[in-house]
Design a protein around this motif. Structure first.
Motif, short mmCIF file in Angstrom:
data_model
loop_
_atom_site.label_atom_id
_atom_site.label_comp_id
_atom_site.label_asym_id
_atom_site.label_seq_id
_atom_site.Cartn_x
_atom_site.Cartn_y
_atom_site.Cartn_z
N ASP A 13 0.91 -1.09 -0.03
CA ASP A 13 0.02 0.14 -0.01
C ASP A 13 0.82 1.41 0.09
OD1 ASP A 13 -1.75 -2.18 0.59
OD2 ASP A 13 -2.99 -0.79 1.91
N ASP A 14 0.01 2.52 -0.35
CA ASP A 14 0.93 3.49 -0.56
C ASP A 14 2.40 3.68 -0.93
OD1 ASP A 14 -1.50 4.09 0.92
OD2 ASP A 14 -0.40 4.31 3.20
N ILE A 15 2.50 3.28 -2.14
CA ILE A 15 3.39 3.51 -3.13
C ILE A 15 3.51 4.74 -3.93
CG2 ILE A 15 4.77 2.34 -4.97
CD1 ILE A 15 4.77 0.84 -2.37
N MET A 44 -3.88 1.09 -9.12
CA MET A 44 -4.17 2.41 -8.65
C MET A 44 -4.73 2.35 -7.30
SD MET A 44 -6.49 5.15 -10.87
CE MET A 44 -7.26 6.47 -10.35
N HIS A 45 -4.07 3.34 -6.61
CA HIS A 45 -4.62 3.24 -5.15
C HIS A 45 -5.02 4.73 -4.80
CE1 HIS A 45 -5.18 2.82 -0.75
NE2 HIS A 45 -3.70 3.26 -0.43
N GLY A 46 -6.27 5.17 -5.05
CA GLY A 46 -6.94 6.42 -5.11
C GLY A 46 -6.43 7.29 -6.00
N THR A 83 -5.50 11.11 -4.90
CA THR A 83 -4.41 12.14 -4.25
C THR A 83 -4.25 11.34 -2.73
OG1 THR A 83 -6.25 13.16 -3.01
CG2 THR A 83 -5.37 14.11 -5.27
N HIS A 84 -4.98 10.21 -2.25
CA HIS A 84 -4.72 9.77 -0.80
C HIS A 84 -5.33 10.68 -0.05
CE1 HIS A 84 -3.62 6.92 2.09
NE2 HIS A 84 -3.56 6.13 1.14
N VAL A 85 -6.06 11.70 -0.17
CA VAL A 85 -6.39 12.74 0.78
C VAL A 85 -8.01 12.39 1.09
CG1 VAL A 85 -7.00 15.23 1.11
CG2 VAL A 85 -4.65 14.58 0.14
N ALA A 120 -9.26 1.46 -3.07
CA ALA A 120 -9.54 2.89 -2.48
C ALA A 120 -8.63 3.01 -1.00
CB ALA A 120 -11.19 3.19 -2.19
N PRO A 121 -8.36 4.31 -1.06
CA PRO A 121 -7.73 4.48 0.41
C PRO A 121 -8.64 4.23 1.56
CG PRO A 121 -7.05 6.13 -1.11
CD PRO A 121 -8.16 5.32 -1.87
N ASN A 122 -8.32 3.67 2.67
CA ASN A 122 -8.92 3.14 3.66
C ASN A 122 -10.14 2.33 3.58
OD1 ASN A 122 -9.16 3.52 6.47
ND2 ASN A 122 -10.48 5.36 6.51
#
Ligand SMILES: [Zn+2]
Length: 250
Positions: free
Chosen positions: A16-18, A79-81, A83-85, A135-137
């Motif tokens: 996650d979060d690359i 693809m992980h989101g 902007t991740h905000v 998706a984030p979270n």
């Protein structure tokens, strides 16, 4: 017998979060391990990272070239989101009932589709083909799934169940545990946040990889384990029902 059991189980390593800003020193060490053990992970890449916590981490400018190199080696770029905000609250009404804040949940179909499309443009510009998303979270609503389909994304690396399954016109690869666990059966994805690891956590991960090195699946191998039998549907439904029930009391 042993081979037979192995055909029924497997784990896809999901990182996650690359992003351009991440814990590169640990990523370098993970890369080495994956090459040595011939493991092909799935990388959850944030295309347009604006997460203030992640932006504090080391940045390397060759990020997109590095992704291409990994993709050419058979690692899956996911693809992980966008902007991740997080800019919305789910109030536990999100599709998987995880609750918490979200980048996608609650936004109009048009807005969600725009975010996904903007992300895809960045990957395209860097010659990376995207077919999966998470998706984030873990927070989705019905519009998220519609937006993914509109943008030609067929796979979601999230959800409950023991085996990959089909729903909403998409294929879901279940992601059940926060820790690396190899179940005696079933095919799932991990959830690995190496940005926040210490030395001990890395060592445990390395041991886990070594111990189970024959049981890791690439993304394509994971998709081949999709099941459509009634028993699988019932098992997946029971796991989903059980986990959602537990979450109601958290
Ligand atoms: Zn994330």
């Amino acid at each position: 017998m042993k081979n037979n059991t192995r055909k029924k189980q497997g784990l896809l390593i999901r990182l996650d979060d690359i992003a351009e800003n991440m814990n590169w020193k640990l990523m370098d060490r993970c890369e080495k391990l994956f090459y040595e053990l011939n493991i092909k992970p799935l990388l959850g890449v944030i295309p347009f990272n604006k997460d203030p916590e992640l932006l504090k981490l080391e940045k390397r400018d060759y990020f997109w070239n590095k992704l291409k190199e990994w993709s050419d080696k058979g690692w899956e770029i996911c693809m992980h989101g966008y902007t991740h905000v997080y800019d919305n609250n789910t109030n536990k009404k999100d599709y998987f009932n995880y609750g918490g804040r979200s980048e996608f949940y609650g936004h109009s179909l048009m807005e969600q589709s725009k975010r996904i499309n903007n992300g895809l443009k960045i990957f395209n510009k860097n010659n990376l083909k995207i077919r999966s998303f998470f998706a984030p979270n873990h927070t989705y609503d019905q519009n998220t799934f519609k937006a993914l389909k509109e943008n030609g994304i067929d796979y979601v690396i999230d959800g409950y169940g023991i085996y990959p399954y089909e729903a909403k016109g998409l294929t879901f690869i279940p992601q059940l545990f926060y820790k690396e666990i190899m179940l005696p059966f079933g095919v799932q994805a991990t959830q690995i946040h190496l940005n926040y690891w210490n030395e001990k956590k890395f060592e445990n991960f390395a041991k886990f990889l070594l111990k189970n090195k024959e049981r890791f699946l690439s993304f394509d191998q994971t998709l081949m384990r999709r099941k459509k039998s009634l028993l699988t549907k019932i098992t997946n439904f029971s796991v989903e029902f059980g986990l959602k029930f537990i979450r109601c009391f958290k």
